[in-house]
Design a protein around this motif. Structure first.
Motif, PDB file in Angstrom:
ATOM      1  N   ALA A  16       0.904  -1.870   0.161  1.00 58.39           N
ATOM      2  CA  ALA A  16      -0.007  -0.129   0.132  1.00 58.39           C
ATOM      3  C   ALA A  16       1.214   1.156   0.131  1.00 58.39           C
ATOM      4  O   ALA A  16       0.567   2.568  -0.392  1.00 58.39           O
ATOM      5  CB  ALA A  16      -0.857   0.177   1.172  1.00 58.39           C
ATOM      6  N   ARG A  17       2.234   1.496   0.560  1.00 55.62           N
ATOM      7  CA  ARG A  17       2.410   2.327   0.691  1.00 55.62           C
ATOM      8  C   ARG A  17       3.649   2.157  -0.746  1.00 55.62           C
ATOM      9  O   ARG A  17       3.974   4.062  -0.803  1.00 55.62           O
ATOM     10  CB  ARG A  17       3.737   2.112   2.029  1.00 55.62           C
ATOM     11  CG  ARG A  17       3.967   1.808   3.073  1.00 55.62           C
ATOM     12  CD  ARG A  17       4.829   2.470   4.429  1.00 55.62           C
ATOM     13  NE  ARG A  17       5.508   2.978   4.152  1.00 55.62           N
ATOM     14  CZ  ARG A  17       7.066   3.067   4.171  1.00 55.62           C
ATOM     15  NH1 ARG A  17       7.216   2.364   4.385  1.00 55.62           N
ATOM     16  NH2 ARG A  17       7.586   4.239   4.161  1.00 55.62           N
ATOM     17  N   SER A  18       3.647   1.405  -0.755  1.00 56.21           N
ATOM     18  CA  SER A  18       4.371   1.458  -1.985  1.00 56.21           C
ATOM     19  C   SER A  18       4.094   2.010  -3.631  1.00 56.21           C
ATOM     20  O   SER A  18       3.813   3.051  -4.597  1.00 56.21           O
ATOM     21  CB  SER A  18       5.181  -0.043  -3.244  1.00 56.21           C
ATOM     22  OG  SER A  18       6.008  -0.180  -2.163  1.00 56.21           O
ATOM     23  N   GLY A  28      -3.570   4.963  -0.477  1.00 52.95           N
ATOM     24  CA  GLY A  28      -2.672   3.861  -1.026  1.00 52.95           C
ATOM     25  C   GLY A  28      -3.318   1.982  -0.758  1.00 52.95           C
ATOM     26  O   GLY A  28      -3.504   2.571   0.883  1.00 52.95           O
ATOM     27  N   ALA A  29      -3.448   1.211  -1.318  1.00 50.57           N
ATOM     28  CA  ALA A  29      -4.134   0.483  -0.194  1.00 50.57           C
ATOM     29  C   ALA A  29      -3.679  -1.377  -0.715  1.00 50.57           C
ATOM     30  O   ALA A  29      -3.196  -0.571  -1.835  1.00 50.57           O
ATOM     31  CB  ALA A  29      -5.706   0.568  -0.253  1.00 50.57           C
ATOM     32  N   ALA A  30      -3.709  -1.970  -0.051  1.00 51.14           N
ATOM     33  CA  ALA A  30      -3.410  -3.598  -0.356  1.00 51.14           C
ATOM     34  C   ALA A  30      -4.312  -4.564   0.317  1.00 51.14           C
ATOM     35  O   ALA A  30      -5.079  -4.485   0.970  1.00 51.14           O
ATOM     36  CB  ALA A  30      -1.870  -3.888  -0.909  1.00 51.14           C
ATOM     37  N   ALA A  41      -3.262  -1.108  -5.226  1.00 48.56           N
ATOM     38  CA  ALA A  41      -3.986   0.160  -5.421  1.00 48.56           C
ATOM     39  C   ALA A  41      -3.909   1.720  -4.815  1.00 48.56           C
ATOM     40  O   ALA A  41      -3.546   1.728  -3.608  1.00 48.56           O
ATOM     41  CB  ALA A  41      -6.022  -0.360  -6.065  1.00 48.56           C
ATOM     42  N   THR A  42      -4.454   2.253  -5.348  1.00 48.32           N
ATOM     43  CA  THR A  42      -4.281   4.025  -5.258  1.00 48.32           C
ATOM     44  C   THR A  42      -5.374   4.620  -5.524  1.00 48.32           C
ATOM     45  O   THR A  42      -6.871   3.735  -6.127  1.00 48.32           O
ATOM     46  CB  THR A  42      -3.492   4.932  -5.598  1.00 48.32           C
ATOM     47  OG1 THR A  42      -3.816   5.131  -6.911  1.00 48.32           O
ATOM     48  CG2 THR A  42      -1.804   4.244  -5.386  1.00 48.32           C
ATOM     49  N   THR A  43      -5.787   6.377  -4.915  1.00 50.10           N
ATOM     50  CA  THR A  43      -7.322   6.767  -5.657  1.00 50.10           C
ATOM     51  C   THR A  43      -8.156   7.000  -7.046  1.00 50.10           C
ATOM     52  O   THR A  43      -6.455   7.159  -7.398  1.00 50.10           O
ATOM     53  CB  THR A  43      -7.387   7.348  -4.576  1.00 50.10           C
ATOM     54  OG1 THR A  43      -7.209   7.859  -3.413  1.00 50.10           O
ATOM     55  CG2 THR A  43      -8.575   8.135  -5.247  1.00 50.10           C
ATOM     56  N   LEU A  51     -12.857   6.024  -7.180  1.00 48.36           N
ATOM     57  CA  LEU A  51     -13.044   5.323  -5.726  1.00 48.36           C
ATOM     58  C   LEU A  51     -11.830   5.845  -4.463  1.00 48.36           C
ATOM     59  O   LEU A  51     -10.717   6.274  -5.111  1.00 48.36           O
ATOM     60  CB  LEU A  51     -12.369   3.858  -6.800  1.00 48.36           C
ATOM     61  CG  LEU A  51     -13.442   3.614  -7.864  1.00 48.36           C
ATOM     62  CD1 LEU A  51     -12.758   2.440  -8.178  1.00 48.36           C
ATOM     63  CD2 LEU A  51     -14.336   3.040  -6.962  1.00 48.36           C
ATOM     64  N   SER A  52     -11.990   5.052  -3.688  1.00 49.49           N
ATOM     65  CA  SER A  52     -10.743   5.755  -2.380  1.00 49.49           C
ATOM     66  C   SER A  52      -9.947   4.397  -3.034  1.00 49.49           C
ATOM     67  O   SER A  52     -10.616   3.544  -3.692  1.00 49.49           O
ATOM     68  CB  SER A  52     -11.527   4.728  -1.043  1.00 49.49           C
ATOM     69  OG  SER A  52     -11.695   3.556  -1.116  1.00 49.49           O
ATOM     70  N   ALA A  53      -9.537   4.573  -3.082  1.00 47.36           N
ATOM     71  CA  ALA A  53      -7.892   3.442  -2.893  1.00 47.36           C
ATOM     72  C   ALA A  53      -8.183   1.973  -2.373  1.00 47.36           C
ATOM     73  O   ALA A  53      -7.739   0.493  -3.245  1.00 47.36           O
ATOM     74  CB  ALA A  53      -6.287   4.155  -2.292  1.00 47.36           C
ATOM     75  N   LEU A  54      -8.912   1.674  -1.307  1.00 46.70           N
ATOM     76  CA  LEU A  54      -9.213   0.144  -0.557  1.00 46.70           C
ATOM     77  C   LEU A  54      -9.920   0.176  -1.779  1.00 46.70           C
ATOM     78  O   LEU A  54      -9.960  -1.296  -2.145  1.00 46.70           O
ATOM     79  CB  LEU A  54      -9.516   0.739  -0.056  1.00 46.70           C
ATOM     80  CG  LEU A  54     -10.273  -0.806   0.997  1.00 46.70           C
ATOM     81  CD1 LEU A  54      -8.463  -2.204   1.080  1.00 46.70           C
ATOM     82  CD2 LEU A  54     -10.826  -0.463   2.258  1.00 46.70           C
ATOM     83  N   GLN A  55     -11.394   1.035  -2.123  1.00 47.58           N
ATOM     84  CA  GLN A  55     -12.405   0.310  -3.042  1.00 47.58           C
ATOM     85  C   GLN A  55     -12.134  -0.213  -4.510  1.00 47.58           C
ATOM     86  O   GLN A  55     -12.458  -1.452  -5.226  1.00 47.58           O
ATOM     87  CB  GLN A  55     -13.626   1.327  -3.219  1.00 47.58           C
ATOM     88  CG  GLN A  55     -14.155   1.731  -2.159  1.00 47.58           C
ATOM     89  CD  GLN A  55     -15.392   3.117  -2.848  1.00 47.58           C
ATOM     90  OE1 GLN A  55     -14.363   4.421  -2.991  1.00 47.58           O
ATOM     91  NE2 GLN A  55     -15.916   3.317  -2.123  1.00 47.58           N
TER      92      GLN A  55
END
Length: 111
Positions: A16-18, A28-30, A41-43, A51-55
């Motif tokens: 997520a950081r990457s 960022g999300a993973a 993914a990212t936002t 979409l949010s990064a998590l979505q």
């Protein structure tokens, strides 16, 4: 928050950081699905799609056949996950949601 995480949980925070750094986005999300596959993914902010990064990460997992999530991580400046992000994790079977700061330090564990 000082907490020792499982190496696989640290991995999704790192992913997520990457993703956040690579995309230059606020979040960022993973996620890790039930088979151990990971998606980052990212936002997404387009005129016709937000979409949010998590979505976005969950959408990638679902479109690849994931049925549930073991864990998810959001890297953000925010102090709490957004309600839609918590809801999408609940939709996917209540896996653990980690919230981390941009430096990777854990802010909280949810769900």
């Amino acid at each position: 928050m000082t907490e020792t995480l499982d190496p696989e949980d640290n991995k999704i925070i790192t992913l997520a950081r990457s993703a956040r750094a690579r995309g230059g986005t606020p979040e960022g999300a993973a996620v890790r699905d039930e088979t151990g596959r990971t998606y980052a993914a990212t936002t997404v902010e387009l005129p016709s799609l937000r979409l949010s990064a998590l979505q976005a990460a969950v959408a990638m997992a679902v479109s690849s056949g994931a049925k549930s999530l073991e864990a998810a991580a959001i890297v953000t400046e925010a102090d709490d996950p957004a309600e839609p992000d918590v809801a999408v994790i609940e939709d996917m079977g209540n896996g653990t949601l980690f919230l981390a700061a941009p430096d990777g330090s854990l802010k909280g564990r949810y769900i």
